[in-house]
Scaffold this active site. Structure first.
Site, short mmCIF file in Angstrom:
data_model
loop_
_atom_site.label_atom_id
_atom_site.label_comp_id
_atom_site.label_asym_id
_atom_site.label_seq_id
_atom_site.Cartn_x
_atom_site.Cartn_y
_atom_site.Cartn_z
N GLU A 146 8.65 -9.24 -3.90
CA GLU A 146 8.69 -8.18 -2.90
C GLU A 146 9.66 -8.58 -1.79
O GLU A 146 9.63 -9.71 -1.32
CB GLU A 146 7.28 -7.99 -2.33
N GLU A 164 9.33 -3.45 8.31
CA GLU A 164 7.91 -3.27 8.59
C GLU A 164 7.85 -3.18 10.10
O GLU A 164 8.10 -4.17 10.79
CB GLU A 164 7.07 -4.44 8.09
N HIS A 189 9.35 -12.11 0.00
CA HIS A 189 8.10 -12.64 -0.58
C HIS A 189 8.32 -12.91 -2.06
O HIS A 189 7.94 -12.10 -2.92
CB HIS A 189 6.95 -11.63 -0.45
#
Ligand SMILES: *[C@@H]1O[C@H](CO)[C@@H](O)[C@H](O)[C@H]1NC(C)=O
Ligand SMILES: *[C@@H]1O[C@H](CO)[C@@H](O)[C@H](O)[C@H]1NC(C)=O
Length: 399
Positions: A219, A224, A235
């Site tokens: 990911e 965000e 990630h």
């Protein structure tokens, strides 16, 4: 727009060609909101792509043949309708959705995601928190191959208070959405979600998840944010083990507390453009990912970076990803191609403190309580528009 393949599937289902299910139901037509995007090259400029949006599979109604009973419960699946994959497949249908009622609307190249929507019958505000993906014309997910490439888009976070999270990110999902003979909906019904937090879902890649395994995959979080704090975070995963925390970049946490926010250097009370570049060691898509860089454009001007030397994540500084080959695994996933995910959410467990509170941002530890957000900021939404990707320095005309 109903995709050709989907029409085909519905026609096949109607003719009884498919005897088994998790096939499309016939209560609500699945009409994907169109969201054109652009693919850019240095030589050829930007070319519009006919892309659209699909709501995630988990948000849908799964029901028996006459739609009198739900195949899912608040904690999992109905044990009678879905005791095992084969029986569930025979008994259950996945339904289309009303996009506006799910908090998703599009207008030209702009996508609006709303945290709350008023119920059509009662008028009562409810949290819908949509998560959606980018589809291509055939009804599969678009594969974004971003190694040695950049991604840009415009974002308006102005209504988003502490505790909200508007997210635009990439997950290495199956491009068909786990489509198979027993689950023909696939990507056209938002199937096969996975991410680096390894969520345990009722279905895993289109198959009933009887063993309750986590759906883990690489990911890359590009955005965000709310209007007070923002992070971008790789990630990487190896099999079922992922760098869940990630070596993110958050300008407040990096020490510049006057950078991101309403009226600050990057003024989040107004829209701006975000550009993220995935730089390799040899300047080609065959190289290793060494640096993820970020810059912003607002009011037609490139905004000064938050930290000296530019806002970036470098492989050598990415210590949490060391067991995953630093940035190399992330780069390989970006090279293979990932699915664009778009969502808005809040966090009843931790009030999103990891993003915007304490050393991460100016918010208090409690104002991210979803009940407070619903009372104080019922219009919480994010507008994402003008999504473009391609060669480095090819997606923006100026800057
Ligand atoms: C479709 O609708 C009809 C009633 O109009 C119903 O009998 C049938 O079972 C439904 N099929 C599916 C696949 O939901
Ligand atoms: C996901 O499902 C698709 C379709 O059945 C399959 O081709 C693919 O190999 C699966 N992926 C994984 C990681 O199991």
């Amino acid at each position: 727009m109903v995709h050709k393949t989907l029409q085909g599937l519905i026609a096949a289902a109607a003719m009884g060609a498919l005897v088994s299910a998790q096939q499309p139901g016939n209560v609500t037509a699945e009409v994907h909101p169109e969201l054109p995007t652009w693919k850019c090259t240095t030589d050829g400029g930007c070319v519009e792509q006919k892309t659209s949006i699909v709501l995630d599979w988990n948000y849908r109604w799964f029901h028996n043949e006459d739609a009198s009973a739900s195949c899912t419960t608040s904690t999992g699946v109905d044990p009678t309708l879905c005791p095992d994959q084969e029986t569930c497949t025979q008994n259950c249908y996945v339904e289309g959705v009303d996009y506006a009622a799910s908090g998703i609307t599009t207008d030209g190249n702009a996508l609006t995601l709303r945290q709350f929507v008023a119920d059509a019958e009662t008028g009562e505000l409810k949290s819908v928190s949509p998560r959606a993906y980018l589809l291509d014309e055939s009804g599969d997910y678009v594969s974004l191959q971003l190694l040695n490439q950049e991604l840009s888009f415009d974002v308006d976070l102005s209504t988003l208070p502490c505790g909200e999270n508007a997210a635009l990110y990439l997950s290495e999902m199956d491009l068909t959405g786990g489509r198979s003979a027993s689950s023909p909906g696939g990507a056209a019904y938002g199937g096969a979600y996975c991410d680096a937090q390894c969520p345990v879902q009722n279905w895993n890649n289109g198959t009933l998840n009887t063993d309750k395994v986590g759906s883990c995959c690489n990911e890359m979080d590009i955005l965000e944010a709310n209007s007070f704090a923002e992070a971008f975070t790789p990630h990487p995963c190896i099999d079922d083990s992922c760098d869940k925390g990630g070596c993110g970049f958050n300008s407040y946490a990096k020490g510049n507390k006057q950078y991101f926010g309403p009226g600050l250097t990057l003024d989040t009370s107004k829209p701006f453009t975000m550009v993220t570049q995935f730089i390799t060691d040899d300047g080609t898509a065959n190289g290793k990912l060494t640096t993820i860089t970020r810059y912003y454009v607002q009011n037609g001007q490139k905004v000064a970076s938050a930290v000296e030397g530019g806002d970036s994540i470098t492989a050598d500084a990415c210590s949490s990803a060391e067991p995953y080959g630093k940035l190399q695994g992330m780069g390989e996933a970006l090279g293979r191609g990932m699915v664009l995910a778009l969502s808005i959410w809040n966090d009843a467990g931790g009030f999103m403190n990891w993003l915007d509170s304490g050393s991460n941002g100016p918010c208090t530890e409690t104002e991210g309580d979803p009940a407070l957000i619903q009372a104080n900021a019922p219009d919480s939404q994010v507008v994402l528009s003008n999504i473009r990707w391609g060669d480095i320095d090819s997606t923006l005309e100026s800057a």
